[in-house]
Each structure stands twice: as structure tokens, then as C-alpha cells.
Design a protein around this motif. Structure first.
Motif, PDB file in Angstrom:
ATOM      1  N   ILE A   1      35.860  28.991  20.733  1.00  0.00           N
ATOM      2  CA  ILE A   1      36.104  29.241  19.309  1.00  0.00           C
ATOM      3  C   ILE A   1      35.310  28.284  18.426  1.00  0.00           C
ATOM      4  N   PHE A   2      35.361  27.016  18.730  1.00  0.00           N
ATOM      5  CA  PHE A   2      34.715  26.006  17.891  1.00  0.00           C
ATOM      6  C   PHE A   2      33.240  26.313  17.609  1.00  0.00           C
ATOM      7  N   PRO A   3      32.464  26.759  18.612  1.00  0.00           N
ATOM      8  CA  PRO A   3      31.028  26.983  18.343  1.00  0.00           C
ATOM      9  C   PRO A   3      30.758  28.084  17.322  1.00  0.00           C
ATOM     10  N   VAL A   4      31.677  29.032  17.130  1.00  0.00           N
ATOM     11  CA  VAL A   4      31.399  30.142  16.214  1.00  0.00           C
ATOM     12  C   VAL A   4      31.988  29.910  14.831  1.00  0.00           C
ATOM     13  N   LEU A   5      32.738  28.841  14.635  1.00  0.00           N
ATOM     14  CA  LEU A   5      33.333  28.565  13.334  1.00  0.00           C
ATOM     15  C   LEU A   5      32.317  27.888  12.415  1.00  0.00           C
ATOM     16  N   THR A   6      32.382  28.258  11.143  1.00  0.00           N
ATOM     17  CA  THR A   6      31.500  27.651  10.152  1.00  0.00           C
ATOM     18  C   THR A   6      32.319  27.266   8.929  1.00  0.00           C
ATOM     19  N   PRO A   7      32.812  26.044   8.867  1.00  0.00           N
ATOM     20  CA  PRO A   7      33.544  25.625   7.670  1.00  0.00           C
ATOM     21  C   PRO A   7      32.606  25.550   6.484  1.00  0.00           C
ATOM     22  N   LEU A   8      33.008  26.138   5.378  1.00  0.00           N
ATOM     23  CA  LEU A   8      32.172  26.182   4.182  1.00  0.00           C
ATOM     24  C   LEU A   8      32.826  25.375   3.072  1.00  0.00           C
ATOM     25  N   ALA A   9      32.175  24.322   2.662  1.00  0.00           N
ATOM     26  CA  ALA A   9      32.692  23.459   1.604  1.00  0.00           C
ATOM     27  C   ALA A   9      32.402  24.078   0.240  1.00  0.00           C
ATOM     28  N   VAL A  10      33.210  23.699  -0.731  1.00  0.00           N
ATOM     29  CA  VAL A  10      32.991  24.129  -2.112  1.00  0.00           C
ATOM     30  C   VAL A  10      32.888  22.877  -2.976  1.00  0.00           C
ATOM     31  N   ASP A  11      31.700  22.648  -3.522  1.00  0.00           N
ATOM     32  CA  ASP A  11      31.463  21.506  -4.403  1.00  0.00           C
ATOM     33  C   ASP A  11      30.235  21.843  -5.243  1.00  0.00           C
ATOM     34  N   PRO A  12      29.785  20.941  -6.086  1.00  0.00           N
ATOM     35  CA  PRO A  12      28.615  21.276  -6.929  1.00  0.00           C
ATOM     36  C   PRO A  12      27.389  21.729  -6.151  1.00  0.00           C
ATOM     37  N   ALA A  13      27.263  21.317  -4.917  1.00  0.00           N
ATOM     38  CA  ALA A  13      26.099  21.712  -4.115  1.00  0.00           C
ATOM     39  C   ALA A  13      26.374  22.934  -3.248  1.00  0.00           C
ATOM     40  N   HIS A  14      27.634  23.339  -3.160  1.00  0.00           N
ATOM     41  CA  HIS A  14      28.011  24.465  -2.302  1.00  0.00           C
ATOM     42  C   HIS A  14      28.880  25.429  -3.099  1.00  0.00           C
ATOM     43  N   PRO A  15      28.338  26.573  -3.525  1.00  0.00           N
ATOM     44  CA  PRO A  15      29.138  27.530  -4.291  1.00  0.00           C
ATOM     45  C   PRO A  15      30.248  28.138  -3.436  1.00  0.00           C
ATOM     46  N   PHE A  16      31.226  28.713  -4.111  1.00  0.00           N
ATOM     47  CA  PHE A  16      32.336  29.343  -3.394  1.00  0.00           C
ATOM     48  C   PHE A  16      31.775  30.461  -2.518  1.00  0.00           C
ATOM     49  N   PRO A  17      32.138  30.489  -1.253  1.00  0.00           N
ATOM     50  CA  PRO A  17      31.511  31.446  -0.323  1.00  0.00           C
ATOM     51  C   PRO A  17      31.994  32.873  -0.553  1.00  0.00           C
ATOM     52  N   TYR A  18      31.185  33.831  -0.106  1.00  0.00           N
ATOM     53  CA  TYR A  18      31.586  35.228  -0.127  1.00  0.00           C
ATOM     54  C   TYR A  18      32.689  35.429   0.911  1.00  0.00           C
ATOM     55  N   ILE A  19      33.758  36.123   0.510  1.00  0.00           N
ATOM     56  CA  ILE A  19      34.879  36.411   1.413  1.00  0.00           C
ATOM     57  C   ILE A  19      34.829  37.892   1.755  1.00  0.00           C
ATOM     58  N   SER A  20      34.570  38.226   2.997  1.00  0.00           N
ATOM     59  CA  SER A  20      34.448  39.629   3.384  1.00  0.00           C
ATOM     60  C   SER A  20      35.810  40.313   3.381  1.00  0.00           C
ATOM     61  N   GLY A  21      35.776  41.617   3.118  1.00  0.00           N
ATOM     62  CA  GLY A  21      37.003  42.390   3.020  1.00  0.00           C
ATOM     63  C   GLY A  21      37.766  42.435   4.334  1.00  0.00           C
ATOM     64  N   LEU A  22      39.089  42.261   4.244  1.00  0.00           N
ATOM     65  CA  LEU A  22      40.043  42.329   5.359  1.00  0.00           C
ATOM     66  C   LEU A  22      39.884  41.205   6.382  1.00  0.00           C
ATOM     67  N   SER A  23      39.022  40.238   6.088  1.00  0.00           N
ATOM     68  CA  SER A  23      38.906  39.103   7.010  1.00  0.00           C
ATOM     69  C   SER A  23      40.046  38.120   6.762  1.00  0.00           C
ATOM     70  N   LEU A  24      40.501  37.465   7.825  1.00  0.00           N
ATOM     71  CA  LEU A  24      41.485  36.389   7.697  1.00  0.00           C
ATOM     72  C   LEU A  24      40.739  35.081   7.457  1.00  0.00           C
ATOM     73  N   ASN A  25      41.294  34.272   6.562  1.00  0.00           N
ATOM     74  CA  ASN A  25      40.626  33.030   6.194  1.00  0.00           C
ATOM     75  C   ASN A  25      41.649  31.918   6.043  1.00  0.00           C
ATOM     76  N   LEU A  26      41.213  30.709   6.336  1.00  0.00           N
ATOM     77  CA  LEU A  26      42.017  29.524   6.077  1.00  0.00           C
ATOM     78  C   LEU A  26      41.455  28.817   4.845  1.00  0.00           C
ATOM     79  N   ALA A  27      42.302  28.652   3.851  1.00  0.00           N
ATOM     80  CA  ALA A  27      41.947  27.844   2.685  1.00  0.00           C
ATOM     81  C   ALA A  27      42.405  26.421   2.985  1.00  0.00           C
ATOM     82  N   VAL A  28      41.475  25.489   2.970  1.00  0.00           N
ATOM     83  CA  VAL A  28      41.751  24.130   3.436  1.00  0.00           C
ATOM     84  C   VAL A  28      41.445  23.123   2.325  1.00  0.00           C
ATOM     85  N   THR A  29      42.309  22.145   2.163  1.00  0.00           N
ATOM     86  CA  THR A  29      42.033  21.017   1.270  1.00  0.00           C
ATOM     87  C   THR A  29      41.869  19.765   2.125  1.00  0.00           C
TER      88      THR A  29
END
Length: 733
Positions: free
Chosen positions: A183-211
Motif C-alpha cells: 500500500i505505502f508505495p502507491v500512496l501520494t500524500p498531497l500537501a496544501v500550502d502556498p506552493a501546493h494548490p488544493f488537489p483535484y478530488i476524483s468522483g466517488l473516491s475515498l479520501n483522508l483529510a489530514v491535519t
């Protein structure tokens, strides 16, 4: 399913995806209330004389009633336990498609600002408000059925869905290794900050919102981790697959327990699961000068970027996290659905693969229709059809030894000159498609109309179309502005100096997988008049013919509504003359206002009208002075009731076909109904209708107020329509 065959979707549509309702000891169904009473606001449908303005139920709210009936099957303690889990998954899948298509369409109409009202007088915004309120109630009921009933009862039978904390140290260690390796090799955590815009969220996908918090600076950041959809959602904990004990860990639980490995050096302060549903209600901009295939591929590429129409969140999501998602996803707060338990219960389809026969419906083997011989010693379909027409009833009659055999024998018969076939939805490894390829490679003329606009099957159908083309099949992609939904095939055979045409016209798709899940009817015939009709119809589908009238079939977009209205009118005339009259309809949906108004008029003239409808019904039955003589019932069960049957007593005619009484079927699709004339076959159709309408048959009955009430009330006399048909056809368990 859904897909236009919602429930289930492919048991994948369902969506269009198998419902079940075994013999049991009788239903413990809840009455399903309709959403608010019809509003007396102006209606776009002109009220004919003597018919009230508020004579229709709302289409979308009626669909919610249908899905509530699906949910009632999951709540029915007399159902086998894994079948109840399956119904929970079907409910969730149906609801996904409802939002992607119907709610998305309402939103688009609301945004236009045009005063478009439904037949019952509601604006799109009013409908959306009613839908949102009702949906939250249904979601809570759905979760309750799973968390408080099905989940603990499964655990009593050693089928468990657990959390990370429920696992012992040994299992946690083994699954941690699985996480690191798979599992770990296929995961891509996407940060949101001034250098990283909010990522596209595909329809019906499950997502973890993390702080996460920087331990040195104390600043907090948001990140999103997508739960991979190319690995099983429910991870089997036991290593021994043959074990009776089946423990499953949701994939998001495994990921959440290892978030520290994804954000090394940071503190994970909170995480919550969420899911976005996007608008999939796109329309292909069809241009007569542009290749339809290219136009569809362009639109498919855009579908994944449709605007959000629903945001599902875990009930424990913090306010600031929810506000961030609403802002970044541009979601209206009214489109948020709080789920108090496990998100996206379509994962329960996965439990169907468990080898626990005692928790499922008894398996059955469809019977080979007597006309086709034994499975091991098949008869020539052509020799048999020269003598008699045959009516097959799936899944009770085997699809593989009837319709599939018809096409396969045609492909291998040296006397067959041509095969013409429509394909709307088919299976992954389709024996029908393979037979057409074999026929083309053998030098036969093969024409396949592959409807590449079949919703949610577009990409699969494009693949089939290209495979067929490479084999030399003449492929037609459909007609500009219309979907081809009719289920017809024709075999042209040289028999001495005679050319004979053999035909199949059905109510269901040429799909051997759904043929074991969907209830459908099909007529196989060598009637020259029907052969001439299908020849003319295929000329419309493949050429420039504009023929609208036929001998023994009705077609849309020009003939079915007109024919149905004419036959209802004949029943009215017989009733007025003091003769016997009666109308019996079995359909998936009854929405078309012209047909409904004609049925109201028939009722007012004393014509008994009995309707069996699986899903949506906009007609109000049993209203004094309007529909006293109309009765509406709904049967949901182990198989998805999918056939369309029409019986007009005074006219003495029986019809079967692909069309529901909906605007899209009657105005925007190529559909076909065929008149069944052989007395032996009409007797079979009468048996189906008689069984469905038997007062003792388990069903829901629609009241004038819009409530669906379980019937019969006396469970000691209840009979199961589908179980009875299994017995009659000799399908074995």
C-alpha cells in the motif's frame, strides 16, 4: 441498478448491480412514506378537462421511495444475512448514481434560472431541498441498519468488519508489513500550502483529510491522502482463505493507522474520511458532421471534472476541516451528507464472494427451455422456430441455452448469410460478441449496432465496437440525437430457394451475467411479418430510412406512445359500450404524463387498471373521482424485475419490449415493443401477470397519499412471486 436499469448497477450498473427476496417467512418491511404532498404551483403540463392539476407524484421523490424500498429489504430480518448486506450495497450504489445524474441535472436547471417546474409543480430548487432532507434521513436509516443490525449479526456468524484497534498485536504486525509492501508505495500524500494548490478530488473516491503540525514551528497544514481504488476496500485479515472466520479491515483504517509513515517528522493531529460525488449528467454535443465516437470520447474525458454535487463526510469531522473542504471544493453546505458510520457501503458487495451458503439465497440453476432440448443435446434453434414461436423468461429459463445458443448456432451455420444485432450493455467476456466475431471471420455479413452512449458503459462499449470492427463486423454507433435501447437481433438464413428470417425481441440486454440477475422476457420467432419489421427497423438504424409504422411492432420515438394511447382508448370505448375491458401493465417506471392521463380517463370510465412498477411511479392511484379503478404495486426481490409487459383485455393484445413509460424512452430513444400473438405464449404472459397481481403476493401497494404499504398484511398467506416462478420453470437449487 442505473444506468437506466438502476438496482443493482451491474452488481458491479448496479445502478443499472442483484436484488433478492427469498421465500422467507414474510416481510418485515417498513411503510415507505412519499415525500411532501404535491404542490399546487403552476404546472407545465396543461390539465385536460376534468383532471386536477395536482394529479402527479414527483418523479425524483418517487425514486427516493423506490430506494427506500430497497433499504427495507436490507432491514428485513427474514432475508439471508449476506443478502441483506448486498441490499445495503445496492442502496448505496443506487444513491451514488441518483446524485451523479438526477441531482446533477436538477442543479444544472436551477443554475440556469429558468422557471422550469416538474409535473407536480416544484421548481428544481424546491425539489433539491426535499431531496436533501429526505436523503439525510435515509442515510441515517441506512447506517443504522448496518451498524446496529447487519454488522453485529454478521459478527455472530464469524464475519467481522473491524477497526485497527480491534486487531491483536500479531495481526497488526502482519498488516503493517502488508501496508509497507503493498500500500505505502502507491500512496501520494498531497500537501496544501502556498506552493501546493488544493488537489483535484476524483468522483466517488475515498479520501483522508489530514491535519499535520510542524513540531518546531507549531504551524498546522492540511493534506489529502487518496485511498487507492485498485486494491480491495475490505482487507481480509485471516491468512487461511478457507477459514470459516472472515475478518475484514477497511483499507482506510489501515492507512490511517500508518499516517505517521507518510508524514515523517510531523505530528498528525486529526484525520477524517470524506468522499465527493461529481456531476456525470453530461450530454454529447452531437453534430451530424462530426464522428460520434470522437465526440463521445471528448465528453468522457470531461466527465471526471464535473462539478461536485455531494460531499459525504464522517460524522465526527471537525468544523474547521469541513469549512476547508466546502471552500476548496466549492460545495454548497446543503450538499453535505454526514455519515455516522462506515462511509461508502458499496464495499459490502465484496462479501458476496464469501463461501457461506447458509447466509445467502439458495443457489439455483436456470432451466433449459423445453423447446431447446437438454443442455447436453441441444436442438436446432432454426428447425424448432420454423414450427413454433418461443417465449423465454429469464433468469428462470437459461439465457445461455436459449438466446445465446441462437446467436452461436447462427455464427456456426453455413446456411446463415447475415446476423444483425443491437448491443446496449453486455458483459466483460461476452459470448454474444465472440459469436458475432466468429460469424464475421467465417464470411457472414454481420451488423452490430453498439450504443456507445449507454450511460456509464460508454468506455466498455467503445472497446467492444473497435474489437468488432477489427474482426470485420459492420459497426454502427447509434443515431444522432437518439439512444438505441431496443433489444433485437435477426438472423438471415438461406433454406433452399427461400430466405428465412429468425428473430429475437426482448426486454433485457444481451448480457449473460445480468440474465441471471434481471427478470426479463424474450420472443424468438420465425414469423415472416416480424422478420419484415426487423428488416425495416435495421434499415432505420443503419441507413437513412425514416419508417415509422410497422406490422407487429411499435417503435419510439414516434410510435410507442401513440400506440399505447390508442389501445387505452379502445379499452375506454369497450367500457362505454358495456363490454369487458381491462389494462395490466408491468414496467420499471411510469412517468409519462400523456400515458398517465389516459389511464386516469380509463379509470373514470370504469376500466380496471393494474400496474406493477418496480421503481418510479408518478401516477396517483385510488384517488376518488380520478383513479378509483387504478391499483399500483411494486415487487422487489432476489431478481431485479426488469421486463415490460402490456395487456389490453378488450383489444386482446399482449406486448413486451424495451420501453418504459418515460419521456426518455418514448421521445429520445429507439425502443421496440412486439405484439405476442401465439395463444400458448400469451397464456404464459398471463401467468406472469396473474402471479404478480395475486392478492397474496408479497409486495408494496401505493396509496393515494403516496405511501408504499407492505402487503399482504396476513403473513400466513403470503406467497413469493419469484419463488413461485422458480418452481414453475423447474429451475433447480
Amino acid at each position: 441498478m442505473s444506468s437506466d436499469e438502476t438496482f443493482p448497477r451491474d452488481i458491479t450498473d448496479a445502478t443499472d448491480r442483484s436484488p433478492g427476496n427469498g421465500a422467507g417467512t414474510g416481510p418485515r418491511f417498513r411503510a415507505v412514506p412519499s415525500a411532501p404532498p404535491a404542490v399546487t404551483a403552476p404546472t407545465p403540463v396543461a390539465a385536460p378537462e376534468s383532471l386536477p392539476d395536482d394529479r402527479y407524484f414527483n418523479r425524483e421523490l418517487s425514486w427516493q421511495d423506490f430506494n427506500a424500498r430497497v433499504l427495507a429489504l436490507a432491514e428485513d430480518a427474514s432475508q439471508p444475512l449476506l443478502e441483506r448486506a448486498k441490499f445495503l450495497a445496492i442502496f448505496a450504489s443506487n444513491l451514488d448514481e441518483f446524485y451523479m445524474v438526477r441531482v446533477a441535472g436538477l442543479k444544472r436547471r436551477d443554475e440556469t434560472g429558468l422557471p422550469v417546474r416538474s409535473a407536480d409543480g416544484l421548481t428544481p430548487r424546491e425539489q433539491l431541498a426535499y431531496i436533501a432532507k429526505r436523503n439525510q434521513d435515509l442515510v441515517e436509516r441506512h447506517t443504522l441498519a448496518f451498524e446496529d443490525h447487519v454488522r453485529p449479526e454478521l459478527a455472530e456468524h464469524d464475519v467481522r468488519i473491524v477497526t485497527w484497534a480491534d486487531l491483536d498485536t500479531h495481526d497488526q504486525l502482519r498488516l503493517s508489513n502488508y501496508f509497507s509492501e503493498q500500500i505505502f508505495p502507491v500512496l501520494t500524500p498531497l500537501a496544501v500550502d502556498p506552493a501546493h494548490p488544493f488537489p483535484y478530488i476524483s468522483g466517488l473516491s475515498l479520501n483522508l483529510a489530514v491535519t499535520v503540525r510542524d513540531p518546531e514551528e507549531g504551524t498546522e497544514r492540511f493534506a489529502r491522502v487518496k485511498v487507492p481504488n485498485n486494491v480491495p476496500r475490505l482487507i481480509r485479515v485471516e491468512q487461511q482463505r478457507g477459514s470459516r472466520v472472515a475478518t475484514f479491515l477497511p483499507l482506510e483504517e489501515l492507512i490511517a493507522s500508518h499516517l505517521g509513515e507518510l508524514f515523517t517528522g510531523m505530528e498528525v493531529t486529526e484525520h477524517h474520511i470524506f468522499r465527493v460525488t461529481r456531476n456525470a449528467d453530461f450530454e454529447v454535443e452531437e453534430d451530424r458532421d462530426e464522428d460520434l465516437l470522437q465526440a463521445l470520447e471528448r465528453e468522457l474525458a470531461q466527465r471526471r471534472f464535473g462539478p461536485p454535487v455531494r460531499l459525504e463526510v464522517a460524522q465526527d469531522m471537525s468544523e474547521h476541516m469541513l469549512e476547508l473542504l466546502l471552500r476548496e471544493l466549492d460545495v454548497d453546505p446543503h450538499d453535505v451528507v454526514e455519515v455516522p458510520g462506515l462511509l461508502d457501503l458499496t464495499c459490502l458487495f465484496q462479501l458476496s464472494g464469501l463461501d457461506r451458503k447458509e447466509l445467502k439465497d439458495r443457489p439455483f440453476v436456470p432451466a433449459t427451455h423445453p423447446a431447446f432440448g437438454e443442455r447436453e443435446t441441444p436442438k436446432s434453434v432454426f428447425a424448432m422456430l420454423r414450427e413454433n414461436d418461443v417465449l423465454v423468461h429469464h433468469p428462470y429459463d437459461s439465457f445461455s441455452t436459449s438466446v445465446q445458443r441462437f446467436i452461436e448456432q447462427a455464427a456456426n451455420d453455413d446456411k446463415v448469410l447475415a446476423i444483425k444485432q443491437t448491443l446496449y450493455r453486455t458483459s466483460g467476456d461476452s459470448p454474444i460478441v465472440n459469436a458475432l466475431i466468429d460469424a464475421a471471420e467465417a464470411g457472414k455479413q454481420v451488423v452490430a449496432l453498439v450504443e456507445i452512449k449507454a450511460r456509464f458503459d460508454e468506455e466498455a462499449n467503445i472497446t467492444w465496437a473497435r474489437t468488432l470492427e477489427r474482426a470485420g463486423v459492420h459497426v454502427v454507433y447509434g443515431l444522432v440525437g437518439l439512444k438505441t435501447h431496443c433489444k433485437v437481433s435477426m438472423v438471415v438464413r438461406q433454406e433452399g430457394s427461400t430466405i428465412r428470417r429468425y428473430c429475437h425481441l426482448g426486454t433485457g440486454n444481451y448480457n449473460p451475467k445480468t440474465a441471471r440477475l434481471y427478470e426479463d422476457l424474450g420472443l424468438l420467432t420465425a414469423d415472416p411479418a416480424i422478420g419484415a419489421d426487423l428488416t425495416d427497423l435495421f434499415n432505420v438504424l443503419t441507413g437513412y430510412s425514416r419508417q415509422e409504422t410497422y406490422r407487429n411492432i411499435l417503435t419510439s420515438p414516434n410510435g410507442i406512445r401513440r400506440g399505447i394511447l390508442r389501445m387505452i382508448g379502445e379499452e375506454i370505448e369497450h367500457a362505454q359500450a358495456g363490454k369487458q375491458a381491462g389494462i395490466r401493465l408491468k414496467v420499471n417506471s411510469l412517468v409519462d404524463e400523456q400515458v398517465i392521463d389516459a389511464l386516469y380517463r380509463a379509470s373514470q370510465q370504469g376500466v380496471p387498471v393494474d400496474v406493477v412498477v418496480r421503481g418510479i411511479c408518478a401516477l396517483k392511484p385510488r384517488v376518488p373521482g380520478l383513479s378509483d379503478n387504478i391499483h399500483v404495486r411494486s415487487i422487489l426481490g432476489r431478481f431485479l424485475e426488469h421486463s415490460r409487459v402490456f395487456h389490453f383485455q378488450a383489444g386482446g393484445t399482449h406486448w413486451i419490449g424495451s420501453a418504459d413509460m418515460m419521456h426518455r424512452n418514448l421521445d429520445r430513444r429507439i425502443e421496440a415493443l412486439v405484439c405476442v400473438k401465439d395463444p400458448k405464449l400469451t397464456a404464459q404472459l398471463d401467468e406472469v401477470l396473474d402471479s404478480a397481481l395475486d392478492p397474496a403476493t408479497r409486495c408494496w401497494v401505493l396509496t393515494s397519499s403516496g405511501e408504499w404499504s407492505p402487503s399482504p398484511s396476513d403473513e400466513s398467506e403470503v406467497r413469493d412471486h419469484q419463488v413461485e416462478l422458480l418452481k414453475r420453470h423447474g429451475a433447480t437449487g
